[in-house]
Design a protein around this motif. Sequence first.
Motif, mmCIF file in Angstrom:
data_model
loop_
_atom_site.group_PDB
_atom_site.id
_atom_site.type_symbol
_atom_site.label_atom_id
_atom_site.label_comp_id
_atom_site.label_asym_id
_atom_site.label_seq_id
_atom_site.Cartn_x
_atom_site.Cartn_y
_atom_site.Cartn_z
ATOM 1 N N TRP A 41 45.061 45.432 42.595
ATOM 2 C CA TRP A 41 44.386 46.728 42.457
ATOM 3 C C TRP A 41 45.217 47.842 43.090
ATOM 4 C CZ3 TRP A 41 38.978 44.873 44.528
ATOM 5 C CH2 TRP A 41 38.363 44.061 43.552
ATOM 6 N N ILE A 42 45.847 47.544 44.212
ATOM 7 C CA ILE A 42 46.595 48.565 44.951
ATOM 8 C C ILE A 42 47.953 48.840 44.306
ATOM 9 C CG2 ILE A 42 47.697 49.115 47.158
ATOM 10 C CD1 ILE A 42 45.483 47.490 48.522
ATOM 11 N N ASN A 43 48.605 47.789 43.799
ATOM 12 C CA ASN A 43 49.991 47.924 43.351
ATOM 13 C C ASN A 43 50.165 47.970 41.840
ATOM 14 O OD1 ASN A 43 51.667 47.551 46.000
ATOM 15 N ND2 ASN A 43 50.098 45.958 46.082
ATOM 16 N N TYR A 47 45.256 48.366 36.847
ATOM 17 C CA TYR A 47 43.979 47.854 37.360
ATOM 18 C C TYR A 47 43.553 48.574 38.638
ATOM 19 C CZ TYR A 47 44.863 44.203 33.971
ATOM 20 O OH TYR A 47 45.107 43.543 32.800
ATOM 21 N N SER A 48 44.084 49.758 38.860
ATOM 22 C CA SER A 48 43.706 50.506 40.060
ATOM 23 C C SER A 48 42.240 50.920 40.041
ATOM 24 C CB SER A 48 44.595 51.745 40.206
ATOM 25 O OG SER A 48 44.496 52.575 39.058
ATOM 26 N N HIS A 49 41.619 50.895 38.849
ATOM 27 C CA HIS A 49 40.184 51.224 38.794
ATOM 28 C C HIS A 49 39.355 50.200 39.560
ATOM 29 C CE1 HIS A 49 40.886 48.471 35.363
ATOM 30 N NE2 HIS A 49 39.656 48.047 35.605
ATOM 31 N N LEU A 135 35.383 43.286 34.955
ATOM 32 C CA LEU A 135 36.268 44.326 34.416
ATOM 33 C C LEU A 135 37.447 44.617 35.326
ATOM 34 C CD1 LEU A 135 33.631 46.897 33.085
ATOM 35 C CD2 LEU A 135 34.972 45.266 31.745
ATOM 36 N N THR A 136 37.380 44.174 36.573
ATOM 37 C CA THR A 136 38.461 44.460 37.526
ATOM 38 C C THR A 136 39.503 43.348 37.579
ATOM 39 O OG1 THR A 136 37.369 43.414 39.435
ATOM 40 C CG2 THR A 136 36.770 45.702 38.935
ATOM 41 N N ILE A 137 39.278 42.259 36.861
ATOM 42 C CA ILE A 137 40.203 41.124 36.900
ATOM 43 C C ILE A 137 41.314 41.339 35.875
ATOM 44 C CG2 ILE A 137 40.442 38.642 36.512
ATOM 45 C CD1 ILE A 137 37.620 38.279 37.502
ATOM 46 N N PRO A 138 42.573 41.345 36.291
ATOM 47 C CA PRO A 138 43.688 41.536 35.354
ATOM 48 C C PRO A 138 43.695 40.480 34.257
ATOM 49 C CG PRO A 138 44.444 41.811 37.607
ATOM 50 C CD PRO A 138 43.032 41.295 37.697
ATOM 51 N N ARG A 194 46.408 51.702 30.463
ATOM 52 C CA ARG A 194 45.863 52.019 31.786
ATOM 53 C C ARG A 194 44.612 52.882 31.666
ATOM 54 N NH1 ARG A 194 50.258 54.130 35.887
ATOM 55 N NH2 ARG A 194 51.034 52.086 35.221
ATOM 56 N N SER A 195 44.704 53.960 30.884
ATOM 57 C CA SER A 195 43.549 54.839 30.704
ATOM 58 C C SER A 195 42.459 54.151 29.907
ATOM 59 C CB SER A 195 43.976 56.132 30.012
ATOM 60 O OG SER A 195 44.559 55.870 28.752
ATOM 61 N N LEU A 196 42.850 53.265 28.986
ATOM 62 C CA LEU A 196 41.866 52.541 28.183
ATOM 63 C C LEU A 196 40.984 51.664 29.059
ATOM 64 C CD1 LEU A 196 40.632 51.453 25.556
ATOM 65 C CD2 LEU A 196 42.578 49.886 25.388
ATOM 66 N N MET A 197 41.595 50.861 29.915
ATOM 67 C CA MET A 197 40.826 49.950 30.751
ATOM 68 C C MET A 197 39.998 50.710 31.782
ATOM 69 S SD MET A 197 43.527 46.820 31.203
ATOM 70 C CE MET A 197 42.241 45.696 31.651
ATOM 71 N N SER A 198 40.582 51.781 32.316
ATOM 72 C CA SER A 198 39.838 52.581 33.296
ATOM 73 C C SER A 198 38.660 53.279 32.641
ATOM 74 C CB SER A 198 40.768 53.611 33.946
ATOM 75 O OG SER A 198 41.815 52.980 34.651
ATOM 76 N N LEU A 199 38.871 53.816 31.422
ATOM 77 C CA LEU A 199 37.798 54.549 30.751
ATOM 78 C C LEU A 199 36.665 53.613 30.345
ATOM 79 C CD1 LEU A 199 37.020 57.389 29.847
ATOM 80 C CD2 LEU A 199 37.950 56.838 27.589
#
Length: 310
Positions: A41-43, A47-49, A135-138, A194-199
Amino acid sequence: MRSQSGHPARAAIPTVIVLAAATGAFFFLYRDILVGLVHDWINDGNYSHGLLVAPVALLIAWQRRRAFVDTPHRPQYGGLILVAASLALLVFGTLGAEFFTARVSMLGFIAGAIWFVWGTRHLRLAAFPLALLLLTIPLPEIIFNQVTLPLQSLAARAGEMSLAALNVPVLREGNVIVLATGSLEVAEACSGIRSLMSLVAIAVLYGYATTDGSIGMRTLLAFAAVPIAVVANGVRVAGTGLAASRYGAEAAEGFFHAFSGWLMFVLAFCLLVATHKLVTRVISAGRKASAIPASESVAESGRDASCNAA
């Protein structure tokens, strides 16, 4: 002594012991997996969301604590089966170095423990927070690449078509947009994944906060987030190409590149909210339209009854 469910009540101490054993086993088995997940999540910007979604999921679970306590306990031994299956996934994922499987097994372990210790109704209360954590799992790398590559190609084509429509000389070679002032590569970071998964994650949270339990509307918002994110990323690529064609390739790097990403994400979220408002108005108008003939029919029946009585 009998429980509210009509079955012999478990003593408080055995329940506490089972819960404490499950909690201890969870942290013993999944400690390294949790650390690795937070590290991603950090790096990993894709998946920073998770840094936002995971605390929100825990907050929602905490808000449901009263319902959790008030709901009668009906432990189900099917929870043990789910725990065993999750442990099997953990072993499989660990031996095969498949982080996705091991991390998913973590959620299965939690679900199984809740099901066994408290019951089905408690598992339903925990279902939404667990779904948010999913949703947070890569994603597995093979699936991630299968999604990213088409998005890169789509973004490059959208950028090329937009620039051509603006009479900007442009040529596309694969995922590379060739301009008179230089070339722009639509790399993985520009694919929009990136924006897709976050949105999608934000859409699920937004639906939970605004739709009053409407599963249909929540599902619609989650699916609507996909084309909205794709369109927003295409606009971003086109805007980057336009800036590069006028001010040079340097304009597509550094601050402008980062700022355009944030700007397009805000735009995408605004489009998501607008979609929600539009669908809500359409549904409301449809209900009003269907209610008018019904009221007219009732009034007509009332007049007919008055005539017959006369």
